[in-house]
Enzyme design. Structure first.
Site, short mmCIF file in Angstrom:
data_model
loop_
_atom_site.label_atom_id
_atom_site.label_comp_id
_atom_site.label_asym_id
_atom_site.label_seq_id
_atom_site.Cartn_x
_atom_site.Cartn_y
_atom_site.Cartn_z
N CYS A 68 7.96 -14.02 6.70
CA CYS A 68 6.94 -14.77 6.93
C CYS A 68 6.94 -16.29 7.48
O CYS A 68 6.57 -16.66 8.11
CB CYS A 68 5.76 -14.60 6.04
SG CYS A 68 6.14 -15.58 4.29
N HIS A 107 3.87 -16.87 0.60
CA HIS A 107 3.64 -16.20 1.89
C HIS A 107 2.96 -17.27 2.80
O HIS A 107 2.03 -17.89 2.17
CB HIS A 107 2.92 -15.06 1.74
CG HIS A 107 2.47 -14.21 2.99
ND1 HIS A 107 3.66 -13.79 3.52
CD2 HIS A 107 1.51 -14.05 3.52
CE1 HIS A 107 2.95 -12.93 4.62
NE2 HIS A 107 1.52 -13.20 4.58
N ASP A 122 -1.70 -13.00 10.58
CA ASP A 122 -0.70 -12.87 9.86
C ASP A 122 0.19 -11.88 10.58
O ASP A 122 0.00 -10.65 10.49
CB ASP A 122 -1.00 -12.23 8.34
CG ASP A 122 0.03 -12.28 7.48
OD1 ASP A 122 1.18 -12.62 7.89
OD2 ASP A 122 -0.11 -11.78 6.40
#
Length: 290
Positions: A68, A107, A122
């Site tokens: 991420c 994250h 995302d």
């Protein structure tokens, strides 16, 4: 760094008139279909970084994936180049072993504002919890996507993302009780607050995640990619292909163990990844399920 080169990487025509929701949905989906969620660098003797230029070289020029802090960092640059108004946020991921959120933001996601409405983008959670399209930031609203139903909850200052999926049908009975198979129908993914975060906020976390023996990412080598019908994943020596079957309220899971000699071929043929350095697979117990 060139936006058109990124567009070619994900297969986008590169023709857009304005930073609208339709274009964002298209680019978001193409990203997760073209660029893997993976932490293979850690297990190849390489180091992950949050230097945007290096991340761009890795993902766009060298056709790798990333985790991420790479994928969503790159996507924030894409949003900026395309003219979107966005804010980078930090999330606490839910730890299934501890049955609680991790104590730090591990994250990275982006909140995008379009016509005064906020959305969560995302492109790097991976496996069965990967969203294909941005989520509207509306508390309690069920948002159907191929992987299942996603839902944002809000408790004062904190937002939580959860997903309700389908029952897993493992075709190879030898893997029926695999720790990689998530049998929870509803699962909590992560929580976040609407506090803007810069790259510096994630630097210590980025180092911890790739060095600490307590980190999921040092305990498992992971590579996953969304497909038109589901997703595929290579975790340690276990290769899986998952087909979403909402009509039967099930996810069909094909799993098998692969030999070291097969891994290079699988990465190339299934994930379009060619590694420069040799991968040392690992699949120790950790809070990770498909």
């Amino acid at each position: 760094m060139n936006l058109q080169e990124y567009f070619r990487r994900i297969g986008f025509s590169g023709v857009f008139k304005k930073p609208d929701l339709v274009t964002l949905r298209t680019v978001h989906k193409l990203h997760v279909m073209s660029i893997s969620f993976e932490n293979l660098s850690i297990h190849c003797g390489e180091q992950n970084t949050m230097d945007l230029q290096i991340v761009y070289e890795k993902i766009v020029k060298n056709h790798r994936g990333g985790w991420c802090c790479e994928n969503n960092l790159l996507f924030s640059w894409v949003l900026r180049e395309m003219g979107y108004k966005y804010t980078t946020l930090g999330c606490k991921v839910f730890n299934t072993l501890k049955n609680d959120f991790n104590p730090f933001n591990s994250h990275l996601i982006n909140m995008v504002e379009i016509e005064c409405k906020p959305y969560i983008a995302d492109v790097s959670f991976g496996v069965s919890c990967q969203i294909w399209h941005p989520l509207e930031m509306i508390a309690g609203k069920d948002q159907e996507q191929p992987a299942g139903t996603f839902r944002l909850l809000n408790d004062s200052e904190t937002w939580t993302l959860e997903k309700t999926g389908r029952k897993p049908l493992v075709q190879n009975k030898a893997f029926a009780n695999s720790s990689l198979v998530d049998k929870r129908v509803t699962k909590t993914m992560y929580s976040f607050m609407l506090i803007p975060r810069g790259v510096d906020h994630f630097l210590n976390t980025c180092e911890y995640l790739q060095t600490s023996p307590e980190s999921l990412f040092t305990q498992k080598s992971i590579c996953s990619l969304q497909t038109p019908t589901g997703f595929r994943a290579l975790i340690g020596w276990t290769y899986s292909e998952v087909t979403f079957n909402p009509e039967e309220d099930a996810d069909i899971i094909e799993m098998r163990e692969v030999a070291d000699s097969e891994i290079e071929t699988i990465l190339k043929e299934k994930f379009h990844i060619v590694l420069v350095n040799k991968l040392t697979p690992i699949n120790n117990k950790a809070a990770f399920k498909m």
